[in-house]
Design a protein around this motif. Structure first.
Motif, PDB file in Angstrom:
ATOM      1  N   VAL A 293      51.456  38.324  35.233  1.00 48.52           N
ATOM      2  CA  VAL A 293      51.113  36.944  34.897  1.00 48.52           C
ATOM      3  C   VAL A 293      52.041  36.456  33.793  1.00 48.52           C
ATOM      4  CG1 VAL A 293      49.342  35.433  33.899  1.00 48.52           C
ATOM      5  CG2 VAL A 293      48.701  37.160  35.592  1.00 48.52           C
ATOM      6  N   THR A 294      52.545  35.244  33.931  1.00 47.42           N
ATOM      7  CA  THR A 294      53.396  34.628  32.919  1.00 47.42           C
ATOM      8  C   THR A 294      52.729  33.369  32.400  1.00 47.42           C
ATOM      9  OG1 THR A 294      55.408  35.473  33.954  1.00 47.42           O
ATOM     10  CG2 THR A 294      55.659  33.635  32.422  1.00 47.42           C
ATOM     11  N   ASN A 295      52.631  33.256  31.084  1.00 47.99           N
ATOM     12  CA  ASN A 295      52.094  32.051  30.461  1.00 47.99           C
ATOM     13  C   ASN A 295      52.951  31.715  29.251  1.00 47.99           C
ATOM     14  OD1 ASN A 295      51.208  33.706  28.305  1.00 47.99           O
ATOM     15  ND2 ASN A 295      49.175  33.983  29.224  1.00 47.99           N
ATOM     16  N   ALA A 296      52.465  30.806  28.413  1.00 48.65           N
ATOM     17  CA  ALA A 296      53.259  30.347  27.269  1.00 48.65           C
ATOM     18  C   ALA A 296      53.499  31.449  26.241  1.00 48.65           C
ATOM     19  CB  ALA A 296      52.570  29.152  26.614  1.00 48.65           C
ATOM     20  N   ARG A 297      52.730  32.518  26.268  1.00 46.92           N
ATOM     21  CA  ARG A 297      52.891  33.606  25.300  1.00 46.92           C
ATOM     22  C   ARG A 297      53.753  34.750  25.829  1.00 46.92           C
ATOM     23  NH1 ARG A 297      48.870  33.059  21.283  1.00 46.92           N
ATOM     24  NH2 ARG A 297      48.966  30.852  20.740  1.00 46.92           N
ATOM     25  N   GLY A 298      54.116  34.724  27.091  1.00 42.20           N
ATOM     26  CA  GLY A 298      54.954  35.791  27.608  1.00 42.20           C
ATOM     27  C   GLY A 298      54.548  36.216  29.000  1.00 42.20           C
ATOM     28  N   THR A 299      55.111  37.341  29.428  1.00 37.91           N
ATOM     29  CA  THR A 299      54.826  37.909  30.743  1.00 37.91           C
ATOM     30  C   THR A 299      54.014  39.180  30.555  1.00 37.91           C
ATOM     31  OG1 THR A 299      56.862  37.012  31.682  1.00 37.91           O
ATOM     32  CG2 THR A 299      55.842  38.848  32.840  1.00 37.91           C
TER      33      THR A 299
ATOM     34  N   ALA B 143      29.921  39.582  43.284  1.00 38.71           N
ATOM     35  CA  ALA B 143      30.657  40.074  42.125  1.00 38.71           C
ATOM     36  C   ALA B 143      30.172  39.419  40.845  1.00 38.71           C
ATOM     37  CB  ALA B 143      32.156  39.800  42.310  1.00 38.71           C
ATOM     38  N   PRO B 144      30.259  40.123  39.716  1.00 39.54           N
ATOM     39  CA  PRO B 144      29.888  39.511  38.434  1.00 39.54           C
ATOM     40  C   PRO B 144      30.923  38.479  38.021  1.00 39.54           C
ATOM     41  CG  PRO B 144      30.832  41.669  38.073  1.00 39.54           C
ATOM     42  CD  PRO B 144      30.708  41.516  39.549  1.00 39.54           C
ATOM     43  N   PHE B 145      30.541  37.674  37.028  1.00 45.27           N
ATOM     44  CA  PHE B 145      31.448  36.632  36.553  1.00 45.27           C
ATOM     45  C   PHE B 145      32.029  37.055  35.215  1.00 45.27           C
ATOM     46  CE2 PHE B 145      32.393  32.673  34.233  1.00 45.27           C
ATOM     47  CZ  PHE B 145      33.283  32.107  35.130  1.00 45.27           C
ATOM     48  N   ARG B 146      33.334  37.276  35.182  1.00 43.95           N
ATOM     49  CA  ARG B 146      34.082  37.627  33.974  1.00 43.95           C
ATOM     50  C   ARG B 146      33.401  38.735  33.156  1.00 43.95           C
ATOM     51  NH1 ARG B 146      36.118  31.602  31.894  1.00 43.95           N
ATOM     52  NH2 ARG B 146      37.391  31.158  33.745  1.00 43.95           N
ATOM     53  N   PRO B 147      33.242  39.903  33.731  1.00 50.65           N
ATOM     54  CA  PRO B 147      32.610  40.997  32.980  1.00 50.65           C
ATOM     55  C   PRO B 147      33.587  41.614  31.990  1.00 50.65           C
ATOM     56  CG  PRO B 147      33.328  41.783  35.101  1.00 50.65           C
ATOM     57  CD  PRO B 147      33.618  40.299  35.092  1.00 50.65           C
ATOM     58  N   ASP B 148      33.047  42.296  30.982  1.00 55.61           N
ATOM     59  CA  ASP B 148      33.850  43.143  30.106  1.00 55.61           C
ATOM     60  C   ASP B 148      34.119  44.453  30.847  1.00 55.61           C
ATOM     61  OD1 ASP B 148      33.576  41.191  28.201  1.00 55.61           O
ATOM     62  OD2 ASP B 148      32.022  42.240  27.071  1.00 55.61           O
TER      63      ASP B 148
ATOM     64  N   TRP C  35      44.085  37.369  32.001  1.00 57.71           N
ATOM     65  CA  TRP C  35      43.301  37.927  33.099  1.00 57.71           C
ATOM     66  C   TRP C  35      41.905  37.321  33.180  1.00 57.71           C
ATOM     67  CZ3 TRP C  35      46.936  40.028  35.668  1.00 57.71           C
ATOM     68  CH2 TRP C  35      48.003  40.629  35.000  1.00 57.71           C
ATOM     69  N   THR C  36      41.721  36.137  32.582  1.00 55.28           N
ATOM     70  CA  THR C  36      40.419  35.473  32.619  1.00 55.28           C
ATOM     71  C   THR C  36      40.154  34.832  33.971  1.00 55.28           C
ATOM     72  OG1 THR C  36      40.492  35.074  30.240  1.00 55.28           O
ATOM     73  CG2 THR C  36      39.006  33.700  31.500  1.00 55.28           C
ATOM     74  N   SER C  37      41.177  34.499  34.707  1.00 56.42           N
ATOM     75  CA  SER C  37      41.018  33.896  36.036  1.00 56.42           C
ATOM     76  C   SER C  37      42.006  34.550  36.987  1.00 56.42           C
ATOM     77  CB  SER C  37      41.250  32.391  35.972  1.00 56.42           C
ATOM     78  OG  SER C  37      42.565  32.105  35.519  1.00 56.42           O
ATOM     79  N   GLY C  38      41.804  34.261  38.265  1.00 56.58           N
ATOM     80  CA  GLY C  38      42.689  34.829  39.268  1.00 56.58           C
ATOM     81  C   GLY C  38      41.982  35.638  40.316  1.00 56.58           C
TER      82      GLY C  38
ATOM     83  N   PRO D 209      33.201  31.673  41.695  1.00 56.86           N
ATOM     84  CA  PRO D 209      32.862  30.254  41.526  1.00 56.86           C
ATOM     85  C   PRO D 209      34.050  29.469  40.975  1.00 56.86           C
ATOM     86  CG  PRO D 209      31.111  31.671  40.691  1.00 56.86           C
ATOM     87  CD  PRO D 209      32.265  32.564  41.004  1.00 56.86           C
ATOM     88  N   LEU D 210      34.385  28.408  41.628  1.00 59.81           N
ATOM     89  CA  LEU D 210      35.485  27.524  41.220  1.00 59.81           C
ATOM     90  C   LEU D 210      36.813  28.271  41.107  1.00 59.81           C
ATOM     91  CD1 LEU D 210      33.740  25.317  38.514  1.00 59.81           C
ATOM     92  CD2 LEU D 210      33.898  24.933  40.978  1.00 59.81           C
ATOM     93  N   ASP D 211      36.921  29.415  41.790  1.00 62.14           N
ATOM     94  CA  ASP D 211      38.134  30.231  41.751  1.00 62.14           C
ATOM     95  C   ASP D 211      38.555  30.546  40.320  1.00 62.14           C
ATOM     96  OD1 ASP D 211      40.116  31.703  43.000  1.00 62.14           O
ATOM     97  OD2 ASP D 211      41.576  30.067  42.898  1.00 62.14           O
TER      98      ASP D 211
END
Length: 414
Positions: A32-38, A128-133, A190-193, A197-199
């Motif tokens: 994943v690449t975002n404003a903070r890096g890859t 599946a759970p939603f955003r588990p630790d 890694w919070t989404s993807g 729900p709502l992808d």
């Protein structure tokens, strides 16, 4: 000369959920690449075994004069450590597929659905759970490895009196460290993807068991002693040491020790174990009338802890209660870890007097009187943990140490 080669292997258990079926399986191998890096997903869903722990060792003792009065000693070797089972537990169970926390809130009604009415329970989870630790092992994880070397010199300076000096160096790499690789400082890659729900499904805290930490130890020990006289034997040794590390994993595997995961260089400083001065004195006397006296004195200097950052982005001298306290108000300056000392210096003088009463045959009765902490020092117990309630370091004592104690006993030997 002693030399040898030791081999060890630690085969780790397989994860309970196969990598292809685990909750985060679509993340494996993804970048994943975002404003903070890859960022590459750190785990392949397994717990890596280490079967390459080859450990050569070498020891040398040189009797320069051939009479044992002038000896040079040297040793070096590689040493590997095992991984505690507790470090494996969460990676096998807290993976988003086996255990999960069911959560609802009005704020996330559009994503999670409506909270249940007061007095009713949440419905059984479906899907599946939603955003588990979750907990994972880094795919490049290795067992800790220490290179240790020592060099010492011992010489008889008077009859039955020997002096010694020894230097010890130990460099440990691949130390275990726990890092949240989905921290907001990385913009939570890694919070989404994942489907959901709502992808917008993904993981929340991504605790990665890494082998990215290190430690370095340097110590010099001075010794003086005599053990040849059966009626008066004594030894004294003093160690001056510096012990540094950027993480200390003699603790629970459920907390993060760093101030910021993107500035782990600010963690390298004095280790939690660091004790600058250690002094031990021991003497055994054989008095007339067959009375024996065992005399011991020990002193250890205080160990370090971290301090808070305060006004003007300067250290305050006040103990930090959490790693985030080391982040200064400007949010860019981070104090080094472990820059002040705890109140846990230790000193104790102990004495034992004993007299054996021998009988014909094999048996004897020995009367004992022992006094501990003769000076009645406080020896304050100042634990490294900020919390005495939820802690996994084992038994922790807080407050004053043991007071002066006297005990009388009788021992029968046969």
């Amino acid at each position: 000369m002693n030399y040898g080669l030791r081999w060890e292997g630690q085969k780790q258990p397989d994860p309970i959920t196969p990598p292809s079926q685990v909750f985060f399986a679509p993340f494996i191998g993804r970048t994943v690449t975002n404003a903070r890096g890859t960022f590459s997903f750190p785990s392949d869903g397994t717990i890596p075994s280490d079967m390459k722990m080859f450990q050569p060792r070498l020891g040398i003792a040189w009797d320069r004069n051939g009479d044992g009065t002038d000896v040079v000693r040297a040793a070096a070797g590689l040493y590997y450590a095992r991984i505690p089972g507790l470090n494996l537990a969460s990676a096998r169970s807290t993976n988003g597929s086996i255990g999960q926390t069911i959560f609802r809130s009005s704020e996330l009604r559009a994503v999670l659905g409506s909270p249940p009415a007061y007095g009713t329970l949440l419905p059984a989870p479906a899907g599946a759970p939603f955003r588990p630790d979750i907990f994972v092992f880094d795919k490049d994880f290795k067992n800790p490895r220490t290179f240790s070397a020592s060099l010492g010199y011992e010489k008889e300076i008077l009859s039955h009196l020997a002096a010694s000096i020894a230097y010890t160096y130990a460099a440990t790499d691949n130390l275990t460290r726990f890092v949240n690789r989905n921290d907001s400082i990385f913009l939570s890659p890694w919070t989404s993807g994942l489907s959901g729900p709502l992808d917008a499904n993904g993981v929340s805290t991504l605790t990665v068991v890494e082998s990215s930490a290190k430690s370095r130890y340097n110590g010099v020990t001075f010794g003086l002693g005599s053990v040849a006289n059966p009626d008066f034997q004594y030894q004294a040794n003093y160690t001056l040491a510096v012990d540094k590390a950027d993480d200390d994993n003699e603790r629970d595997p459920f907390s993060f020790r760093y101030a910021r995961p993107n500035h782990l260089d600010r963690e390298y400083n004095y280790s939690d174990r660091d004790q600058r001065h250690r002094l031990n004195l021991w003497a055994l006397y054989h008095f007339p009338w067959d009375i024996w006296a065992n005399n011991r004195f020990s002193y250890y200097s205080a160990q370090p802890t971290s301090e808070k950052c305060g006004a003007n982005n300067l250290p305050t001298g006040i103990r930090a209660t959490a790693p985030g306290d080391r982040v200064c108000p400007n949010q860019t300056t981070i104090l080094l870890r472990n820059t002040i000392r705890r109140d846990n210096a230790f000193a104790s003088w102990d004495i034992r007097l004993s007299k054996p009463f021998r009988f014909r045959g094999r048996g004897q009765v020995e009367a004992l009187v022992e006094v501990f902490n003769i000076l009645n020092r406080d020896n304050f117990k100042d634990p490294s943990s900020a919390s005495l309630l939820f802690n996994f370091d084992g038994t922790i004592r807080n407050g004053l140490g043991d007071p002066r104690q006297v005990q009388i006993g009788v021992r029968y030997g046969f």
